[in-house]
Design a protein around this motif. Structure first.
Motif, PDB file in Angstrom:
ATOM      1  N   THR A 143     -39.115 -30.803 -27.592  1.00  0.00           N
ATOM      2  CA  THR A 143     -39.570 -29.838 -26.589  1.00  0.00           C
ATOM      3  C   THR A 143     -40.764 -30.410 -25.828  1.00  0.00           C
ATOM      4  O   THR A 143     -41.291 -31.489 -26.156  1.00  0.00           O
ATOM      5  CB  THR A 143     -39.988 -28.528 -27.264  1.00  0.00           C
ATOM      6  N   LEU A 144     -41.216 -29.688 -24.822  1.00  0.00           N
ATOM      7  CA  LEU A 144     -42.433 -30.118 -24.110  1.00  0.00           C
ATOM      8  C   LEU A 144     -43.607 -30.253 -25.078  1.00  0.00           C
ATOM      9  O   LEU A 144     -44.404 -31.188 -24.977  1.00  0.00           O
ATOM     10  CB  LEU A 144     -42.781 -29.122 -23.000  1.00  0.00           C
ATOM     11  N   SER A 145     -43.730 -29.309 -26.010  1.00  0.00           N
ATOM     12  CA  SER A 145     -44.811 -29.374 -27.001  1.00  0.00           C
ATOM     13  C   SER A 145     -44.676 -30.623 -27.871  1.00  0.00           C
ATOM     14  O   SER A 145     -45.673 -31.288 -28.180  1.00  0.00           O
ATOM     15  CB  SER A 145     -44.811 -28.118 -27.878  1.00  0.00           C
ATOM     16  N   ASP A 146     -43.439 -30.951 -28.265  1.00  0.00           N
ATOM     17  CA  ASP A 146     -43.208 -32.145 -29.079  1.00  0.00           C
ATOM     18  C   ASP A 146     -43.606 -33.404 -28.315  1.00  0.00           C
ATOM     19  O   ASP A 146     -44.218 -34.327 -28.867  1.00  0.00           O
ATOM     20  CB  ASP A 146     -41.737 -32.240 -29.497  1.00  0.00           C
ATOM     21  N   ILE A 147     -43.245 -33.461 -27.035  1.00  0.00           N
ATOM     22  CA  ILE A 147     -43.576 -34.640 -26.217  1.00  0.00           C
ATOM     23  C   ILE A 147     -45.092 -34.799 -26.102  1.00  0.00           C
ATOM     24  O   ILE A 147     -45.632 -35.904 -26.226  1.00  0.00           O
ATOM     25  CB  ILE A 147     -42.925 -34.515 -24.823  1.00  0.00           C
ATOM     26  N   ALA A 148     -45.794 -33.674 -25.873  1.00  0.00           N
ATOM     27  CA  ALA A 148     -47.262 -33.731 -25.769  1.00  0.00           C
ATOM     28  C   ALA A 148     -47.874 -34.250 -27.065  1.00  0.00           C
ATOM     29  O   ALA A 148     -48.780 -35.096 -27.050  1.00  0.00           O
ATOM     30  CB  ALA A 148     -47.817 -32.349 -25.436  1.00  0.00           C
ATOM     31  N   ASP A 149     -47.360 -33.764 -28.196  1.00  0.00           N
ATOM     32  CA  ASP A 149     -47.881 -34.213 -29.494  1.00  0.00           C
ATOM     33  C   ASP A 149     -47.644 -35.709 -29.697  1.00  0.00           C
ATOM     34  O   ASP A 149     -48.514 -36.433 -30.195  1.00  0.00           O
ATOM     35  CB  ASP A 149     -47.228 -33.422 -30.630  1.00  0.00           C
ATOM     36  N   LYS A 150     -46.452 -36.203 -29.342  1.00  0.00           N
ATOM     37  CA  LYS A 150     -46.146 -37.623 -29.517  1.00  0.00           C
ATOM     38  C   LYS A 150     -47.086 -38.495 -28.688  1.00  0.00           C
ATOM     39  O   LYS A 150     -47.551 -39.544 -29.141  1.00  0.00           O
ATOM     40  CB  LYS A 150     -44.689 -37.903 -29.131  1.00  0.00           C
ATOM     41  N   ILE A 151     -47.356 -38.060 -27.467  1.00  0.00           N
ATOM     42  CA  ILE A 151     -48.271 -38.836 -26.603  1.00  0.00           C
ATOM     43  C   ILE A 151     -49.678 -38.856 -27.187  1.00  0.00           C
ATOM     44  O   ILE A 151     -50.312 -39.906 -27.295  1.00  0.00           O
ATOM     45  CB  ILE A 151     -48.272 -38.243 -25.178  1.00  0.00           C
ATOM     46  N   ASN A 152     -50.163 -37.691 -27.573  1.00  0.00           N
ATOM     47  CA  ASN A 152     -51.547 -37.601 -28.065  1.00  0.00           C
ATOM     48  C   ASN A 152     -51.746 -38.316 -29.386  1.00  0.00           C
ATOM     49  O   ASN A 152     -52.839 -38.793 -29.681  1.00  0.00           O
ATOM     50  CB  ASN A 152     -51.961 -36.138 -28.196  1.00  0.00           C
ATOM     51  N   ASN A 191     -52.176 -45.330 -27.974  1.00  0.00           N
ATOM     52  CA  ASN A 191     -52.486 -44.576 -26.757  1.00  0.00           C
ATOM     53  C   ASN A 191     -53.612 -45.259 -25.987  1.00  0.00           C
ATOM     54  O   ASN A 191     -54.687 -45.527 -26.517  1.00  0.00           O
ATOM     55  CB  ASN A 191     -52.890 -43.143 -27.123  1.00  0.00           C
ATOM     56  N   ALA A 192     -53.368 -45.546 -24.721  1.00  0.00           N
ATOM     57  CA  ALA A 192     -54.306 -46.330 -23.914  1.00  0.00           C
ATOM     58  C   ALA A 192     -55.287 -45.483 -23.136  1.00  0.00           C
ATOM     59  O   ALA A 192     -56.022 -46.008 -22.289  1.00  0.00           O
ATOM     60  CB  ALA A 192     -53.518 -47.231 -22.956  1.00  0.00           C
ATOM     61  N   GLY A 193     -55.300 -44.187 -23.394  1.00  0.00           N
ATOM     62  CA  GLY A 193     -56.274 -43.345 -22.708  1.00  0.00           C
ATOM     63  C   GLY A 193     -55.661 -42.227 -21.894  1.00  0.00           C
ATOM     64  O   GLY A 193     -56.097 -41.956 -20.761  1.00  0.00           O
ATOM     65  N   VAL A 194     -54.625 -41.567 -22.465  1.00  0.00           N
ATOM     66  CA  VAL A 194     -53.952 -40.459 -21.783  1.00  0.00           C
ATOM     67  C   VAL A 194     -53.920 -39.259 -22.718  1.00  0.00           C
ATOM     68  O   VAL A 194     -53.563 -39.393 -23.891  1.00  0.00           O
ATOM     69  CB  VAL A 194     -52.506 -40.835 -21.380  1.00  0.00           C
ATOM     70  N   THR A 195     -54.267 -38.092 -22.205  1.00  0.00           N
ATOM     71  CA  THR A 195     -54.161 -36.847 -22.962  1.00  0.00           C
ATOM     72  C   THR A 195     -53.129 -35.950 -22.291  1.00  0.00           C
ATOM     73  O   THR A 195     -53.191 -35.721 -21.077  1.00  0.00           O
ATOM     74  CB  THR A 195     -55.510 -36.121 -23.030  1.00  0.00           C
TER      75      THR A 195
END
Length: 454
Positions: free
Chosen positions: A144-153, A158-162
């Motif tokens: 889900t969108l929430s899952d994608i946000a969690d994976k990125i964070n 991670n090179a500096g993206v929230t």
């Protein structure tokens, strides 16, 4: 079990007699041990008081054993609306006119809206690049969108993206924010689909919306332009840090940097006061009062004598500087015949105004500076496993030895009581036998013919 009744033959209270004799033997020895233990307890308390006094003195030393604590600066601003400023020992006295034209800010990119945060997008990957650094995350078809946000964070590289989710009237949007401000930290996002076109439709080129563009901070210092990637600007003015908070190109703030002589003077006076307090405490713990005929718990103690000697020795140090040598007396601090310090305020003010570098060397030089040297000395006493801890260990060992002597005394008194009881009971038996024989003789004599009873 046999019953024993003492004193039947003699009529004496043998138990009381034995206890009195045992107490007469025990009391002086017990009193001696009690006095020894009381003396040790007093020393333990005194050494704890000394350690506390040394720690308080060390706190005052800390204000002088670095250049930053001595070369203080005052910072004044005509307005606090646009920035705050701090100055270290490398800053120079002066006045500056500063205007903040723009603030630095981070870039924000948003994907196409979905129904809600539980919506799935599709399978594939999202790749990010920020200021030359890249990372990517794999997206499953069930994410889900929430899952994608969690994976990125949570991505380890991670090179500096929230990533965050913003819920609006039009639905839920996944927003990417650069962690750092400035145009150097603009993001690029690449969506790759492995099934369908969901990721590209939401995050692909042309579908991402820039909610906020990256921007550099721009300030003017005395009319000279400075561009910064961050709202924290260091050493645009030597030794000064500016933290920008608001921008208005039409407003100018006057920043004034000055040497904080009063602050340094306060730190020096606190050092003198703390030293005198320490010397008073040492005196009360180790001196003898002839009027009351009482001695301090640490009178004559080698540890205290050594500490006093070393403290006074370090206060007399002369420190070499580029312009000659300097000692406490040269800045108005002298020692009286009792070993306490006093301050000549006029002489100290003159030194603060004209020889701050010398004062810094006197206290904070790594090669014998007074505060640095005193801090090292005190640390040797108060640190874990230091001289005071070693002394406490010896007191503990003495206390243990006294307890061993108490146990031995108790055993001796038990043996003595048993021996005296046995001896008195034997005596009592003899007396009983004699009394019995006396009664028999008397009865025999009374039964002889011609004997008239008195």
């Amino acid at each position: 079990m046999a019953l024993t009744a003492t004193g039947i033959g003699s009529g004496l209270d043998i138990s009381t007699i034995v206890q009195t004799l045992v107490d007469a033997e025990r009391t002086p020895k017990k009193t001696l041990l009690d006095n020894k233990e009381s003396t040790i307890d007093s020393k333990v308390s005194a050494i704890g008081t000394l350690k506390s006094a040394l720690s308080s003195f060390q706190d005052a030393i800390d204000k002088l054993n670095s250049g930053a604590a001595l070369n203080l600066r005052t910072v004044t601003q005509s307005s606090d609306s646009y920035f705050t400023a701090t100055a270290d020992e490398n800053s120079k006295a002066g006045s500056y006119n500063i205007s903040v034209d723009t603030l630095a800010r981070s870039q924000k990119l948003a994907g196409v809206s979905a129904i809600d945060s539980s919506s799935t997008v599709g399978a594939g990957s999202l790749a990010f690049s920020v200021n030359g650094n890249s990372f990517s995350v794999d997206i499953a078809s069930t994410d889900t969108l929430s899952d994608i946000a969690d994976k990125i964070n949570r991505a380890s590289d991670n090179a500096g993206v929230t990533a965050t989710i913003i819920n609006t009237d039009s639905g839920s949007r996944l927003v990417f924010t650069s962690d750092n401000t400035g145009t150097d930290n603009q993001m690029s996002v690449t969506a790759t689909d492995t099934s369908g076109t969901g990721l590209s439709d939401m995050f692909g080129t042309g579908n991402l919306q820039e909610l906020q563009s990256a921007q550099d901070a721009v300030v003017y210092i005395d009319g000279q332009k400075l561009t910064s990637q961050s709202n924290t600007i260091e050493n645009a003015i030597s030794g000064v840090t500016l933290d920008l908070t608001s921008a208005d190109s039409g407003q100018t703030t006057t920043l004034t940097i000055a040497q904080d002589n009063d602050g340094v003077k306060t730190n020096i006076q606190n050092f003198v006061d703390a030293y005198n307090t320490l010397m008073d405490k040492i005196s009360s713990l180790s001196s003898y009062d002839a009027d009351t005929d009482t001695a301090g718990a640490l009178q004559g103690d080698s540890l205290v004598r050594s500490l006093e000697s070393q403290l006074r020795s370090r206060l007399s140090n002369r420190i070499s500087t580029d312009s000659g040598s300097i000692a406490l007396y040269d800045i108005g601090i002298s020692t009286d015949r009792y070993g306490k310090l006093s301050v000549d305020s006029t002489k100290l003010d003159d030194a603060l105004s004209n020889n701050m570098n010398g004062i810094e060397s006197l206290f904070a030089s790594s090669d014998g500076g007074i505060a640095t040297s005193l801090d090292s000395l005190v640390e040797g006493y108060v640190k874990s496993g230091g001289l005071i801890d070693s002394r406490n260990t010896s007191y503990t060992n003495e206390t243990n030895r006294i307890q061993d002597q108490r146990d031995a005394l108790d055993r001796q008194m038990e043996l003595l009581q048993a021996r005296l009881t046995k001896q008195f009971n034997a005596m009592d038996l003899v007396v009983a036998q004699l009394n019995s024989q006396s009664s028999s003789v008397t009865s025999a004599l009374a039964s002889l013919p011609g004997v008239v009873s008195g």
